[in-house]
Design a protein around this motif. Structure first.
Motif: not given
Length: 100
Positions: A21-39
């Motif tokens: 994946v692109s660096p941008e998609l990797n960052q977005a996936l990591r952010q999604y995982a973090e938001i998932y954890r927070a949620t």
């Protein structure tokens, strides 16, 4: 041959797929995982989330569902189509015929 109510189980063997994946998609996936954890209060790895994300995407894609149905219809003629499971009506005994 015995007919069971439960159809034969589908293949459940996991298939490993490696993607880049692109660096941008990797960052977005990591952010999604973090938001998932927070949620939800539970940490899940990006690798564990991706199959569910892809499944949700495919399930919500109406164009894909329509094309898939069309392709499946073309693959099976009426004579060779797998037998669909039919629900049998269950008869419920009258209360007066039930013995205690």
């Amino acid at each position: 041959m015995t007919e069971l109510k439960l159809a034969r189980l589908p293949d459940r063997t996991p298939v490993k797929i490696t993607i880049t994946v692109s660096p941008e998609l990797n960052q977005a996936l990591r952010q999604y995982a973090e938001i998932y954890r927070a949620t939800y209060g539970e940490a899940e790895s990006v690798a564990d989330l991706i199959p569910f994300m892809l499944g949700a995407f495919l399930d919500s894609d109406k164009g894909f569902a329509k094309a898939r149905k069309s392709i499946t219809g073309e693959m099976f003629s009426a004579e060779s189509a797998p037998r669909t499971e039919r629900r049998r009506k269950r008869t419920v005994p009258e209360p007066s015929s039930i013995s205690a």
